[in-house]
Design a protein around this motif. Structure first.
Motif, short mmCIF file in Angstrom:
data_model
loop_
_atom_site.label_atom_id
_atom_site.label_comp_id
_atom_site.label_asym_id
_atom_site.label_seq_id
_atom_site.Cartn_x
_atom_site.Cartn_y
_atom_site.Cartn_z
N LYS B 40 0.83 -1.21 0.00
CA LYS B 40 0.00 0.00 0.00
C LYS B 40 0.86 1.26 0.00
O LYS B 40 0.71 2.13 -0.86
CB LYS B 40 -0.91 0.02 1.24
N SER B 41 1.76 1.34 0.96
CA SER B 41 2.57 2.55 1.07
C SER B 41 3.41 2.76 -0.18
O SER B 41 3.54 3.88 -0.67
CB SER B 41 3.48 2.47 2.29
N THR B 42 3.96 1.69 -0.69
CA THR B 42 4.77 1.80 -1.91
C THR B 42 3.94 2.39 -3.05
O THR B 42 4.39 3.30 -3.76
CB THR B 42 5.28 0.40 -2.31
N PRO B 80 1.92 11.04 4.59
CA PRO B 80 2.61 9.74 4.64
C PRO B 80 2.27 8.96 5.89
O PRO B 80 1.75 9.50 6.86
CB PRO B 80 4.09 10.11 4.63
N GLU B 81 2.60 7.68 5.83
CA GLU B 81 2.45 6.79 6.97
C GLU B 81 3.19 7.37 8.18
O GLU B 81 4.28 7.91 8.05
CB GLU B 81 3.11 5.47 6.57
N SER B 82 2.58 7.31 9.34
CA SER B 82 3.13 7.78 10.61
C SER B 82 3.54 9.26 10.64
O SER B 82 4.25 9.72 11.51
CB SER B 82 4.30 6.91 11.09
N LEU B 155 -3.94 9.61 1.67
CA LEU B 155 -3.64 9.49 3.10
C LEU B 155 -3.22 8.06 3.41
O LEU B 155 -3.97 7.12 3.14
CB LEU B 155 -4.88 9.86 3.93
N ASP B 156 -2.03 7.89 3.95
CA ASP B 156 -1.53 6.55 4.25
C ASP B 156 -1.79 6.24 5.72
O ASP B 156 -1.14 6.78 6.60
CB ASP B 156 -0.03 6.47 3.91
N GLU B 157 -2.72 5.35 5.95
CA GLU B 157 -3.14 4.95 7.29
C GLU B 157 -3.34 6.15 8.22
O GLU B 157 -2.66 6.29 9.24
CB GLU B 157 -2.12 3.98 7.88
N PRO B 158 -4.30 7.00 7.88
CA PRO B 158 -4.47 8.24 8.63
C PRO B 158 -4.94 8.04 10.08
O PRO B 158 -4.68 8.90 10.91
CB PRO B 158 -5.53 9.00 7.83
MG MG Z 1 2.24 1.06 4.75
#
Ligand code: MG
Ligand code: ATP
Lengths: 249, 322
Positions: B40-42, B80-82, B155-158
């Motif tokens: 997903k993030s990629t 981004p994530e985190s 939004l990556d894992e918001p």
């Molecule tokens: Mg990810």
């Protein structure tokens, strides 16, 4: 241009809000204070030894002490730039904004140059100290500072490049240290090692020691200008390239 | 709004995502679902113009994210994530900086105020980011994504790492933002997709496992069936239901066309039935009518939570995740 300006301003916030900046500045002042005191007392105690050179000329000149200053402190002005953004992953937010690599490098470079200049600024007081005891050659002083800025420009550009390559601040510092120490000083040594005239001339052209000596007595050599200018530009161009290629891991 | 064609990214010999082809229409909220390490993030980093794809193409608003990167990035607000932020900056200062590098020069302060307002972080505007709680940091990240009013939010894992109240609050915020923005958000929480998304793209081990409108994907994966929970109060039939809820429930459900009983459990006063019905049709209404007719109180009828979870499990479960 506006973007580079915004990045420059943020760079200053990042630099001067970190305690490390002040540690570096204090260390710089302590170190150079001792160096300056050393030259002052040398001139006072033993005028024959220093000849016609004033303490300020020795301070900016090609003594091992001023070279050491550059070697030790200039990597510290740049190690944060990209390595810290990579570590904290703000690298990702930075490059997903509509910014070009050139704008980012420009902002970071001028930010580091400002830090570098801020390190030197308090040493202007030394001139006032000298003035109490004798005449100051203001022209030579100006050229001394110009020389430090010029050489610094090349070292800061190299440092920005190394920070773009490195994965952490410590690694960035060490790489810059090695790049400056290895390449610049080793190149300069060549002009003493080689006997043959053309080779010797080439190495003399890139000899940091000679450049510093010239700057300290008020001589701004256009060849040195070209040399440090090109080192700066090449390093920054390489840094730009590195950023677009090395996004992750 | 987003179109990818055979999008592939490798890290050395390791393939993170391979041949992703999907599209996301303008104006929808789309969930990007997949287990840890699915890619997903990629994928999102490629869409946001951060990671160059190894092969394949991705377009955002008709612009290629590689060849037209700068213009494409102007359309995107990316979180981004985190949520990486600069801890040494103050919230307002940070958002001003972000607005400036996103090319907002005139009315910068108004844009920042608006983003602070939308992300509900106005009250911490003068504070240092490093001192904020996680929920606030996450919302500062959202404010950053919003500040230039981009048509697309990625939004990556918001909601990762937020407490349940914060999660609900964040979801409400997303739903509101959905009116003005196309939103593509990754998550591995099924309920999140069910709660806020209209469409879903499911990815597993770097490949697309399913994509389309939520109902369609659910229907396809469950063969057009869904589970419904019915909570009954047995009233005067209390004794019979208490003694053997399964038998009583079976007697009740058996007569209804298109329904099968999955389970029946008594909890306290009430009994919970889980029935499986075909997606279309009025089998559930029939059941409710029947209950009322039999003098049973119907307290609640609701879709089985996590019916998408089953879909997800069916698609990605079995082999176990990396
Ligand atoms: Mg990810
Ligand atoms: N920089 C990298 N270098 C090498 N491999 C990577 C890199 N980034 C991701 N990967 C690999 O690519 C695959 C997909 O990772 P990715 O982070 O996209 O997954 P994800 O779906 O976001 O997972 P999560 O839910 O844990 O965030 C993983 O196998 C991961 O190990």
């Amino acid at each position: 241009m506006r973007t580079a300006w915004a990045i420059y301003k943020r760079e200053l916030i990042g630099t001067f809000c970190s305690p490390l900046a002040y540690v570096v500045m204090v260390a710089f002042l302590v170190f150079n204070g001792v160096v300056f005191w050393f030259f002052m007392s040398m001139t006072a105690d033993n005028p024959a030894l220093t000849g016609s050179r004033s303490p300020l000329q020795m301070f900016f000149g090609s003594t091992i002490l001023s070279v050491l200053t550059l070697l030790v402190f200039s990597p510290a002005t740049t190690m944060r730039t990209f390595a810290e953004e990579r570590r904290s992953r703000t690298f990702e937010t930075l490059f997903t904004a509509p910014v070009t690599d050139v704008e980012v490098v420009a902002g970071k470079y001028f930010g580091s140059m400002t830090f570098y200049a801020a390190l030197w600024a308090p040493t202007l007081l030394y001139a006032l100290v000298v003035k109490r005891y004798g005449p100051v050659d203001w022209g030579a002083l100006a050229s001394g500072y110009a020389g430090m800025l010029l050489i610094g420009s090349a070292f800061v550009a190299l440092g920005v490049l190394m920070s773009a390559i490195a994965r952490s601040q410590v690694v960035a510092y060490m790489l810059t240290f090695m790049a400056i120490g290895g390449v610049m000083f080793a190149l300069g040594l060549g002009s003493y090692v080689f006997q043959e005239e053309s080779t010797r001339q080439f190495f003399s052209y890139v000899n940091l020691w000679e450049h510093m000596e010239h700057f300290s007595v008020g001589l701004i050599d256009s060849r040195a200008l070209v040399y440090y200018g090109s080192v700066s530009l090449c390093s920054l161009a390489l840094a730009t390239r590195t950023l677009s290629v090395r996004r992750e891991s | 709004m987003i179109e990818t064609h055979l999008l592939t990214r490798r890290f050395g010999s390791r393939t993170a995502v391979e041949a992703l082809t999907f599209s996301i229409p303008k104006g929808s909220i789309v969930g990007f679902l997949g287990p840890n390490g699915a890619g997903k993030s990629t994928t999102l980093k490629m869409l946001a113009g951060f990671l160059p794809p190894t092969s394949g193409t991705a377009h955002v608003g008709g612009l290629d994210v590689v060849t037209d990167s700068l213009a494409a990035r102007r359309l995107i607000g990316y979180m981004p994530e985190s949520v990486p932020l600069h801890p040494e900056m103050r919230v307002r200062e940070y958002l001003r900086f972000r607005a400036e590098i996103k090319g907002i020069t005139r009315k910068r302060d108004a844009a920042v105020d608006r983003a602070l307002e939308l992300a509900d972080v106005t009250d911490v505007a003068p504070r240092l980011i490093g001192e904020l709680s996680k929920g606030y940091k996450q919302r500062v990240g959202l404010a950053d994504a919003l500040v230039a009013r981009p048509p697309l939010l990625i939004l990556d894992e918001p909601t990762e790492g937020l407490d349940p109240n914060q999660i609900l609050r964040f979801r409400d915020m997303l739903k509101r933002l959905g009116a003005e923005h196309t939103i593509f958000l990754s998550t591995h929480i099924m309920q999140e997709v069910e709660a806020v998304c209209e469409r879903v793209v499911i990815i597993h081990k770097g490949h697309i496992a399913a994509s389309g409108p939520l109902e369609e994907v659910r229907a396809k994966m469950t063969g057009g069936e869904r589970d419904v929970v019915v909570r009954l109060h047995p009233r005067e039939h209390h004794a019979a239901w208490k003694e053997d809820p399964a038998a009583a429930a079976k007697a009740l459900v058996d007569g209804v066309e298109g329904l099968t009983l999955r389970s029946a459990t008594a909890d306290g006063e009430l009994v919970s039935l889980v029935v499986r019905s075909v997606e279309k049709g009025d089998a559930v209404e029939d059941l409710v009518a029947r209950c009322v007719g039999a003098g049973l109180g119907v307290r609640a009828v609701s879709p089985q939570a996590g019916s998408l979870e089953r879909v997800f499990h069916a698609l990605t479960g079995a082999e176990g995740d990396a």
